[in-house]
Design a protein around this motif. Structure first.
Motif, PDB file in Angstrom:
ATOM      1  N   PRO A  97      39.014  16.274 -25.838  1.00 38.86           N
ATOM      2  CA  PRO A  97      40.496  16.552 -25.730  1.00 38.86           C
ATOM      3  C   PRO A  97      40.697  17.879 -25.347  1.00 38.86           C
ATOM      4  O   PRO A  97      41.645  18.111 -24.519  1.00 38.86           O
ATOM      5  N   GLU A  98      39.843  18.948 -25.301  1.00 39.46           N
ATOM      6  CA  GLU A  98      40.228  20.271 -24.791  1.00 39.46           C
ATOM      7  C   GLU A  98      40.041  20.193 -23.370  1.00 39.46           C
ATOM      8  O   GLU A  98      40.973  20.758 -22.671  1.00 39.46           O
ATOM      9  N   ARG A  99      39.022  19.539 -22.922  1.00 38.92           N
ATOM     10  CA  ARG A  99      38.798  19.511 -21.503  1.00 38.92           C
ATOM     11  C   ARG A  99      39.792  18.609 -20.715  1.00 38.92           C
ATOM     12  O   ARG A  99      40.401  19.175 -19.605  1.00 38.92           O
ATOM     13  N   LEU A 100      40.307  17.583 -21.136  1.00 36.41           N
ATOM     14  CA  LEU A 100      41.362  16.712 -20.768  1.00 36.41           C
ATOM     15  C   LEU A 100      42.637  17.438 -20.735  1.00 36.41           C
ATOM     16  O   LEU A 100      43.406  17.353 -19.632  1.00 36.41           O
ATOM     17  N   THR A 101      42.855  18.268 -21.894  1.00 39.60           N
ATOM     18  CA  THR A 101      44.141  18.822 -22.019  1.00 39.60           C
ATOM     19  C   THR A 101      44.212  19.952 -21.008  1.00 39.60           C
ATOM     20  O   THR A 101      45.402  19.859 -20.272  1.00 39.60           O
ATOM     21  N   GLY A 102      43.238  20.465 -20.790  1.00 36.43           N
ATOM     22  CA  GLY A 102      43.302  21.579 -19.690  1.00 36.43           C
ATOM     23  C   GLY A 102      43.742  21.181 -18.299  1.00 36.43           C
ATOM     24  O   GLY A 102      44.293  21.710 -17.566  1.00 36.43           O
ATOM     25  N   LEU A 103      42.704  20.061 -17.878  1.00 32.30           N
ATOM     26  CA  LEU A 103      43.235  19.181 -16.670  1.00 32.30           C
ATOM     27  C   LEU A 103      44.560  18.816 -16.486  1.00 32.30           C
ATOM     28  O   LEU A 103      45.314  19.038 -15.532  1.00 32.30           O
ATOM     29  N   LEU A 104      45.228  18.489 -17.612  1.00 34.40           N
ATOM     30  CA  LEU A 104      46.747  17.788 -17.562  1.00 34.40           C
ATOM     31  C   LEU A 104      47.638  18.900 -17.334  1.00 34.40           C
ATOM     32  O   LEU A 104      48.669  18.921 -16.896  1.00 34.40           O
ATOM     33  N   LEU A 105      47.309  19.948 -18.228  1.00 31.70           N
ATOM     34  CA  LEU A 105      48.325  21.111 -17.877  1.00 31.70           C
ATOM     35  C   LEU A 105      48.062  21.749 -16.734  1.00 31.70           C
ATOM     36  O   LEU A 105      49.183  22.147 -16.249  1.00 31.70           O
ATOM     37  N   ALA A 106      47.037  21.707 -16.040  1.00 30.86           N
ATOM     38  CA  ALA A 106      47.090  22.667 -14.850  1.00 30.86           C
ATOM     39  C   ALA A 106      47.693  21.447 -13.732  1.00 30.86           C
ATOM     40  O   ALA A 106      48.221  21.783 -12.510  1.00 30.86           O
ATOM     41  N   HIS A 107      47.923  20.105 -14.172  1.00 35.04           N
ATOM     42  CA  HIS A 107      48.119  19.014 -12.926  1.00 35.04           C
ATOM     43  C   HIS A 107      49.726  18.691 -13.139  1.00 35.04           C
ATOM     44  O   HIS A 107      50.412  18.654 -12.115  1.00 35.04           O
ATOM     45  N   ARG A 156      47.843   6.710 -31.261  1.00 35.43           N
ATOM     46  CA  ARG A 156      46.861   7.484 -32.227  1.00 35.43           C
ATOM     47  C   ARG A 156      45.530   8.122 -31.230  1.00 35.43           C
ATOM     48  O   ARG A 156      45.154   9.281 -31.334  1.00 35.43           O
ATOM     49  N   LEU A 157      45.579   7.363 -29.993  1.00 33.07           N
ATOM     50  CA  LEU A 157      44.631   7.838 -28.873  1.00 33.07           C
ATOM     51  C   LEU A 157      44.972   9.371 -28.603  1.00 33.07           C
ATOM     52  O   LEU A 157      43.895   9.906 -28.323  1.00 33.07           O
ATOM     53  N   TRP A 158      46.255   9.667 -28.610  1.00 31.57           N
ATOM     54  CA  TRP A 158      46.666  10.843 -28.249  1.00 31.57           C
ATOM     55  C   TRP A 158      46.568  12.039 -29.245  1.00 31.57           C
ATOM     56  O   TRP A 158      47.284  13.160 -28.908  1.00 31.57           O
ATOM     57  N   ASP A 159      46.196  11.783 -30.534  1.00 33.00           N
ATOM     58  CA  ASP A 159      46.348  12.626 -31.443  1.00 33.00           C
ATOM     59  C   ASP A 159      45.739  14.122 -31.236  1.00 33.00           C
ATOM     60  O   ASP A 159      46.449  15.367 -31.609  1.00 33.00           O
ATOM     61  N   ALA A 160      44.770  14.079 -30.587  1.00 37.63           N
ATOM     62  CA  ALA A 160      43.963  15.541 -30.299  1.00 37.63           C
ATOM     63  C   ALA A 160      44.536  16.181 -29.112  1.00 37.63           C
ATOM     64  O   ALA A 160      44.281  17.378 -28.821  1.00 37.63           O
ATOM     65  N   VAL A 161      45.344  15.728 -28.118  1.00 40.34           N
ATOM     66  CA  VAL A 161      45.827  15.979 -27.076  1.00 40.34           C
ATOM     67  C   VAL A 161      47.508  16.510 -27.350  1.00 40.34           C
ATOM     68  O   VAL A 161      47.701  17.429 -26.762  1.00 40.34           O
ATOM     69  N   LEU A 162      47.963  15.751 -28.355  1.00 40.98           N
ATOM     70  CA  LEU A 162      49.564  16.033 -28.470  1.00 40.98           C
ATOM     71  C   LEU A 162      49.806  17.528 -28.586  1.00 40.98           C
ATOM     72  O   LEU A 162      50.806  18.001 -27.866  1.00 40.98           O
TER      73      LEU A 162
END
Length: 275
Positions: free
Chosen positions: A263-273, A52-58
């Motif tokens: 989650p928004e900032r982290l997701t953006g970094l992950l999608l770029a990477h 559930r840690l990833w609920d907001a990123v998934l």
């Protein structure tokens, strides 16, 4: 309902999250979920948490990738261990179950440590690493009153004390910050199970990762929050310096639970990477 298993190199489309029970090495089952399409990404949570840690990123990540998340052995909806186990072998079992020859690995805390250990043990099976507030096997944690209190709570089997320590030390922003209620729920629900799981966790395979960081040969993103534990900041600095080509990012207003705090900032970094 028939469930997709996937094949090495194939692109799988799962528009509605599908849940699985993955056979774990040595017995038991790991709860897993798969959703999305595109290149594969596996999400790994940390100690005393669950997927559930990833609920907001998934949701956003699954618009671009074939995403798998799972509960580590003995946590969340996965079966409690009855004998020693290895998180790296569990991760390999997850990849094999879904027919993934290679995948990107994104892990937080102990999940990042497992991802890094796996990348060193099986370099041909990893396309990229996202190390979020990550620990690293072989790191010498300095003794503190906190580590002493953790050890004592585990020795006594005191789940309530362990949960209280986890929330005070690692969730410094508290319950009122974004994701706070879910963080507290996860920690409190997993505290007793964590004591059992950590008792059977066999530890890092082979050689520790910290002196081998120069061998990591995949694109690596290192992220931590500005309110995380100081030792996590020290580890992030070491990871960024020693992993060839690693990129480091510090996110504001985030403690150890980055995927729920920002989650928004982290997701953006992950999608770029991610590839």
């Amino acid at each position: 309902m028939s469930q997709p298993t996937g094949r090495p190199g194939s692109e799988v489309q799962v528009h509605v999250p599908a849940q699985f029970h993955v056979p774990a090495p040595g017995g038991g089952r790991l709860w897993a979920e798969r959703v999305g399409s595109g290149s594969p990404v596996v999400l790994l949570h940390g100690s005393g948490m669950d997927s559930r840690l990833w609920d907001a990123v998934l949701p956003e990540l699954a618009h671009h990738h074939d995403v798998i998340r799972y509960d580590a052995r003995g946590l969340g909806r996965s079966a409690e261990p009855e004998r020693p186990f290895d998180d790296v072998e569990d991760l390999r079992a997850v990849l094999d179950h879904f027919g993934l020859a290679r995948a990107a690995l994104v892990g937080l805390s102990l999940g990042g440590e497992t991802a890094l250990d796996f990348a060193l043990a099986h370099p041909d099976r990893v396309t990229a690493l996202g190390l979020i507030g990550s620990s690293v096997s072989g790191h010498d944690w300095p003794p503190t009153p906190e580590t002493t209190a953790y050890a004592e709570a585990r020795r006594r089997g005191d789940a309530a004390a362990l949960a209280e320590l986890e929330l005070s030390v690692w969730a410094a922003l508290g319950r009122t910050a974004p994701g706070g209620e879910l963080i507290a729920t996860m920690v409190e629900e997993n505290a007793a199970r964590r004591i059992v799981s950590e008792h059977f966790l066999a530890g890092a395979p082979g050689r520790p990762a910290e002196p081998r960081l120069g061998e990591v040969a995949v694109p690596t993103l290192v992220v931590h929050g500005d309110r995380d534990h100081p030792e996590i900041a020290a580890i992030a600095k070491r990871l960024a310096a020693d992993i060839p080509g690693a990129r480091a990012r510090l996110l504001p207003a985030a403690d150890h639970y980055l995927p729920l705090r920002t989650p928004e900032r982290l997701t953006g970094l992950l999608l770029a990477h991610l590839p």
